[in-house]
Write an enzyme that holds these catalytic residues in place. Sequence first.
Site, PDB file in Angstrom:
ATOM      1  N   SER B 205       0.785  -1.070   0.097  1.00 14.31           N
ATOM      2  CA  SER B 205      -0.094  -0.091  -0.005  1.00 14.31           C
ATOM      3  C   SER B 205       1.012   1.183   0.041  1.00 14.31           C
ATOM      4  O   SER B 205       0.471   2.207  -0.842  1.00 14.31           O
ATOM      5  CB  SER B 205      -0.949   0.059   1.239  1.00 14.31           C
ATOM      6  N   ARG B 209       0.329   3.408  -3.180  1.00 12.64           N
ATOM      7  CA  ARG B 209      -0.121   4.777  -3.135  1.00 12.64           C
ATOM      8  C   ARG B 209       0.643   6.045  -3.787  1.00 12.64           C
ATOM      9  O   ARG B 209       0.076   6.742  -4.486  1.00 12.64           O
ATOM     10  CB  ARG B 209      -0.266   5.131  -1.553  1.00 12.64           C
ATOM     11  N   ASN B 213      -0.515   7.842  -7.139  1.00 17.47           N
ATOM     12  CA  ASN B 213      -0.448   9.365  -7.370  1.00 17.47           C
ATOM     13  C   ASN B 213       0.433  10.109  -8.203  1.00 17.47           C
ATOM     14  O   ASN B 213      -0.040  10.989  -9.000  1.00 17.47           O
ATOM     15  CB  ASN B 213      -0.336   9.916  -6.037  1.00 17.47           C
TER      16      ASN B 213
END
Lengths: 157, 274
Positions: B205, B209, B213
């Site tokens: 994660s 993440r 992004n």
Amino acid sequence: MDITYQSLLGQALSFAILIWFTAKYIWPPLTKAIEQRQLKIAEGLSAAERAHAELRDADSKVAAEIKAARQQSSEIIDRAQQQANQILDKARADAIAEINRLKAAAQDDIASMAQRAREELRQRVGELAVQGASKIVQREIDPSAHKALLDQLAAEI
Amino acid sequence: MASEPQGGLTEYIQHHLTHDVITLGGGGFHLDSWIVAAALGLVFVLWFGLYARRATSGVPGKGQAFVEIVLEFVDGQVKDVFHGNRSFIAPLALTIFMWVFFMNTMDLIPLDLIGSAVKGVAGEQVAHNTHFRLVPTADVNTTFAMSISVFFLIIFYSIKAKGGWGFTKELFTAPFHAHGIVAKTLLAPFNFFLNLVEYLSKPVSLAMRLFGNMYAGELVFMLISGLMMSWATFVPGVLVNAGWAIFHILIIGLQAFIFMVLTVVYLAMAHEHH
């Protein structure tokens, strides 16, 4: 125009807008925070410096105060000693005067008592002389007739 | 590229999404991500190191004040989350924050700058064959490299806090506690499976993440660049590009912050006993 160059031109323009935006809205708060921090630290340092100076001042003031107090106390002790001496002297003088007075009174008493004793003795001697004489002559001698003689005798004793 | 107006954007994006790969030890190696990441890490180390070396205890200069503000911010964040000896965790958090921030910031540099420079210097053909992606954090390898490092730190700190036996025991006895040997044995596989998922989900994660992004951000920049390729949509393209870049300032800081805070949170959790 080549599309890469064209898009580069567009990107350059928008990059310019980004730089303008950053300079106008992002940079000022940052520099402001930095300046505030500098100001805070400078203030803190100067406050510490001030406190230090104040402490030094207070220290010297305390030292002066202690010195003054010490001087004052020694003055007070001196004065107290003087006073004590004075009191002592006065007491001694008073005592001596009292002694002298008592001595004088005692001497007066002694003198007057001696005088009285002498008077009494004189009287007794006169009486004894009269008694003795009357025994010798076997008759009453009139003390008043011989008063002059008796007084003379008493005075001689 | 210019010869195919119809396939222009697709090719443009494909070109921009291709890494500068060299073959290293039988596998592909993303040289561009590595170079930029290393250079930015060096910039961070030199920048902060210089001010650390020249730091005064008096009134700081502007540069030192800035470094102090960043340092205080990171240390405060770590202090809030991690209760214990921060002498390693806080520098780690600072390094992660500044490094990720720097790497994310590369997103703001105009997309075609390097390509055009190469084209200007070496010509169209070389530029066509040169691939260089400037944002290391939009490369899944970079983010995974960081998050796997964090993962190993999590394991290290778990073992350090609980001991090798305690750590192993906790893998099989938490989160479901049981009394009696039978119940414990029954629950052990489930506990182990859950812990496995929990431990593995952390680096995944963390990496995905940041990567997601930054990759999405980069892709949007490319799509907007597509707008600029025709003069009709040039001006809106420029404006939207600027708007996206301004919005991206928020994202690059936020993502760097999130990566840092989650790292610290994971390490704090590693210290805790179930």
